[in-house]
Structure formats: C-alpha cells, structure tokens
Design an enzyme around this catalytic site. Structure first.
Site, PDB file in Angstrom:
ATOM      1  N   LYS A  76       0.859  -1.194   0.000  1.00  0.00           N
ATOM      2  CA  LYS A  76       0.000   0.000   0.000  1.00  0.00           C
ATOM      3  C   LYS A  76       0.889   1.235   0.000  1.00  0.00           C
ATOM      4  CE  LYS A  76      -3.937   2.041   2.511  1.00  0.00           C
ATOM      5  NZ  LYS A  76      -4.888   1.868   3.646  1.00  0.00           N
ATOM      6  N   SER A 151      -9.817   1.861   2.547  1.00  0.00           N
ATOM      7  CA  SER A 151      -8.925   2.658   1.730  1.00  0.00           C
ATOM      8  C   SER A 151      -7.869   1.831   0.994  1.00  0.00           C
ATOM      9  CB  SER A 151      -8.197   3.709   2.595  1.00  0.00           C
ATOM     10  OG  SER A 151      -7.376   3.058   3.565  1.00  0.00           O
ATOM     11  N   SER A 175     -10.150  -0.536   6.673  1.00  0.00           N
ATOM     12  CA  SER A 175      -9.529  -0.456   5.351  1.00  0.00           C
ATOM     13  C   SER A 175      -8.784  -1.692   4.872  1.00  0.00           C
ATOM     14  CB  SER A 175      -8.573   0.732   5.291  1.00  0.00           C
ATOM     15  OG  SER A 175      -9.318   1.905   5.148  1.00  0.00           O
TER      16      SER A 175
END
Ligand code: GLN
Length: 483
Positions: A76, A151, A175
C-alpha cells in the site's frame, strides 16, 4: 506460475519450477498488460523488483533461502519505501521520494520478498471506496463498475486481478477488512500495537494498524510472521513474543464458542449477506463450534464516535504538510501565510479537507468536551462491550460490510452514507481488537465477507478459525470471470 497462493509460489520456488526473476517478470508483465482496467498501482517498481528477485535467486543458490525469499508482494502506498515515491494517494506527496523504509517494508525486504510496486488508496487512507485517491479510483475486478472498497482498494484490486499474489494494507476503521470483503480476499487487521507503525504515513495514530491482505488465511499467516513484532521505533508497538502464525492453522475447532451480536443483524443489513453469514456460522457448527447470541449495545455509536476521534487525530497529524519541509508547495507564494494556505488548499482533496475541518472543530476550545471527550467516553463503552462478550465466547462473528461492493459514484455525494458502510468494522479499531474478513459467498456476482473478531493478540486463533473454514469451503478460491 501465476494464480498461485503465496504458499504455492513458495513451493514452486523451492522445487525450482521457476526462478524469482521469472516470477517477478511474469507479474510485472501482467501489471503492464492489465492494470489500465483496475488502476490498482500508483507506482510499479520494476527495477527494484528485478534487483530484489535476482538477489533472492542468488541467496537460494547459496542455500540461504527462507520461506518468503523471492515472493512478490505489493505494498500500500502508505508505507514509506526508500528511494520510491510514497504518495499516500495524495497530491501533497506526489513528489515525495521516501528517504527511508517503513519497518514493515524493511522486514519484508529482510525476509527476501520482492516489491512489485505501491498500490492505490484513498487519500491519506480516508475513505471506503478508493474514490478519494488523487490518482483516480481503483476498480473492482469482479465488476469494474463497482468500487474495490477502501482505503486499501488498490491492494485488494491488485490481488483479485492476479497482479500480485498478496499485499500489505492498513486498517484505521476497516480499510483492510472491507476491501478484502469486496474483492473476495482474506484480510487481517491485527491487534493495535502488533505491527509497527513506523514509516506508515499517519492518519489516526490511535487507530491505525498495518496488516496482510491475501488469497488465503495461510498466506496471511505467512505475512504476519514477517510483519508482527516489537519495534523500538514505534513506542506503541507491543513487546510480546511473536508466535509462528502458520503452526496452529489446522487445530480442530471442536468446542469453539462463537458469539453473534444481535446488533450486527439489524434490518439495514443486506438480506443476502445476512443469509450467507448465517450459512457460514452453520458450517462452523458442523466443524464443532457452538453458537450463542450476544449483545454489543453501543454498535450504533461507533460511527459518530469514530468520525470524531479519527478526524481529530487526522487534523493534528496532517498539520505537518505545510509546504516547508517536503511534499507539495504552491507556486510563487507571496508570504508564509499565503504559502501555508495555498499549499494546503491545493495539495489536499475534498475528503481530507472535510476531515481536517471536522477534527479541528472537535478539538477547539468550547467544543472539545462536547465532541472529542464524549467520543472518547463512547470509545471506552464500546471497548467494554467487547471485553465483556469476549469473556464469554472465543470469537465474535458477523458481516464485514452491510452491502456488497457498491457502484463507483454511488455514495460520493453523501459522506454520511459512505461513513455508514463502516458500521461493522470501526468498533474494533476503537477497541484495538484484531479482526479478519474471509470470503463466505456471492451476492449477484459480488463477493461477501464474514468478519471474525477475536480478543487482544488472538491473531493465531483467528487465522486458525479462518483456515479451517477455507479447508471446508471453496468461496476463497473463486476468481472474477476470465481470471
Ligand atoms: N472508511 C474509514 C475512514 O474513512 C476507514 C478508513 C481506514 O481504515 N483507513 O476513515
């Protein structure tokens, strides 16, 4: 060679079916060919990947390979990666090349894994759909008209599309779990403090936690083995032994006590999801578990409490982005104040600005007691609910999300409707507890996730509970059409 789990790839590398370089090349090629459909990567680190893969092959030849050696992972874009742009999905950091590695990145590198690239995400991890990214939304490989969740949407889309076998994510309010549910993956949000936050760009520091996103519980366990542990560079990381998370995956579940919170099965829950979660619980009963109804009476308050606490912390954390030290700076500022204002006005997107305003308001004199202090009191009540229930049962089960993946644009005009998507995930972060999402079925061609919640540091138990389910069912093996 592609479409294997991490464990499957590890075996292939061990047996010499393919080299790490061949594996990295195959993934890089697939990313090049396919990612325009999903927008799951912000940065592809081709050169770094090939260099790490060559080093992995060399260490295998020298007899020094570990289980992770040569395994490709996507990270990420919230984890600082030395020499690589680390954007947090924001224009503010579009030009930021990190001078150091996050602890999580350092550990994966030390274990010999190969970094394929940095994945798309909601700006500063604020969102539930990946639509707040400066780089445009990522798309759900199960249906590209739908969001992959957020997210950590890019990590989820990349794995579901077969562009990475596994990825890291972070979970401040869901997330990791919510995108895992939307993309038919296994995601684990560890206990607060289990995984170092050093070098993980801060959103809400008392809630943020990094964790694995993978195709199976076994792969998530392999990744958590790398990620977990005390870090002197993160004062909130917990000094507690790290078990081998892969060693207990097959423990029998006879006698497992499952609690089903009645508040998680309210009328607003999508009926397909309710039915699939109940079917999964039946499967656990067949594996020897017992089930009882429990109550988490403050569940409904988790949304208002979280959406005060998280923005309050965000408003403080994001004050560092002022155009002075690093990141975006506006053009031709007339004076210091003009630079601050225009840098932040131009560098942040709408959702980030909304959170900064809400958080600043909630922390300001005269409102602090009414909002921030109240939210912290509710947070304690939510935590106490869990502590009470988890003294009676081993794990809590329920849905990860109230609906399957929604359409792009469906919830962007109404932030509160978007926030309601987080109703089942936020409370764990407020309490600091670990939780997983695992695939448990399909609704109109879109995946559904079962959430499993455990006590503090019960990651080993959660992975065992998830793995046994995956031995008994094959929901987790389903792939989007054509993949
Ligand atoms: N959707 C939640 C939010 O927008 C959670 C995001 C997260 O876990 N990073 O804050």
């Amino acid at each position: 060679m592609l479409n294997k789990t991490l464990a499957g790839l590890a075996k292939g590398l061990q047996q010499g079916e393919f080299s790490s370089v061949e594996l990295a090349q195959a993934y890089l090629q697939r990313i090049k060919n396919e990612d325009s459909k999903y927008n799951s990567f912000i940065t592809v680190t081709e050169e770094l990947a090939l260099q790490q893969a060559a080093a992995a092959d060399a260490s295998r030849a020298a007899g020094n390979a570990g289980i992770m050696t040569g395994l490709p992972i996507a990270h990420k874009d919230i984890f600082c990666t030395q020499g690589v742009r680390t954007s947090a999905g924001s224009k503010m950091l579009d030009n930021f090349i990190s001078p150091y590695d996050a602890t999580v990145i350092r550990k994966f590198n030390a274990a010999g894994s190969v970094t394929l690239g940095k994945t798309n995400m909601d700006e500063f991890a604020m969102g539930s759909s990946n639509e707040s990214s400066f780089y445009g939304p990522s798309r759900n490989p199960w249906n590209t008209q739908h969001v992959p969740g957020g997210s950590s949407g890019g990590s989820a889309a990349a794995i579901a599309a077969g562009l990475a076998p596994a990825a890291t994510g972070t979970d401040t309010g869901g997330s990791i779990r919510q995108p895992a549910a939307f993309c038919n993956l296994t995601g684990l949000k560890p206990t607060y403090g289990r995984v170092s936050r050093y070098g993980m760009i801060a959103y809400a520091s008392s809630l943020d936690q990094g964790g694995p996103m993978a195709q199976t519980a076994e792969d998530a366990a392999m990744m958590l083995n790398v990620m977990a542990g005390m870090d002197p560079l993160d004062s909130t990381s917990v000094d507690r032994a790290v078990p081998d998370y892969t060693s207990n995956l097959n423990a029998p579940l006879a006698g497992l006590k499952i609690g089903l919170p009645k508040e998680f099965f309210s009328a607003s829950l999508n009926p397909d999801i309710a039915a699939l979660v109940h079917a999964a619980v039946k499967e656990y009963e067949a594996l020897g578990a017992t089930v009882k109804e429990v109550s988490l009476p403050n569940t409904a308050l988790s949304v208002p409490a979280y959406y005060i606490v998280a923005p309050a912390e965000a408003s403080s954390n994001l004050s560092r982005f002022d155009g002075v030290r690093y990141g975006y700076r506006c053009k031709d500022p007339t004076d210091l104040e003009d630079m601050y204002k225009r840098t932040r006005g131009e560098g942040f997107g709408t959702e980030v600005k909304r959170r900064i305003m809400v958080g600043t308001y909630a922390l300001s004199e005269g409102f602090y007691d009414a909002y921030y202090k109240k939210a912290q009191q509710i947070r304690r009540l939510i935590q106490q609910d869990f502590v009470r229930v988890l003294s009676e049962v081993d794990v809590i089960m329920g849905p990860t999300t109230p609906t399957p993946a929604f359409r792009l644009g469906e919830k962007t005009s109404d932030p509160v409707e978007m926030y309601m998507e987080d109703i089942f995930t936020l409370s764990l972060n407020l309490a600091g507890l670990p939780g997983m999402s695992i695939p448990c079925g399909m609704s109109n061609g879109l995946p559904v996730g079962l959430q499993v919640i455990g006590n503090y540091f019960a990651e080993e138990k959660l992975l065992n509970v998830a793995h046994k389910f995956q031995q008994a069912t094959d929901w987790h093996t389903l792939k989007p059409a054509g993949l």
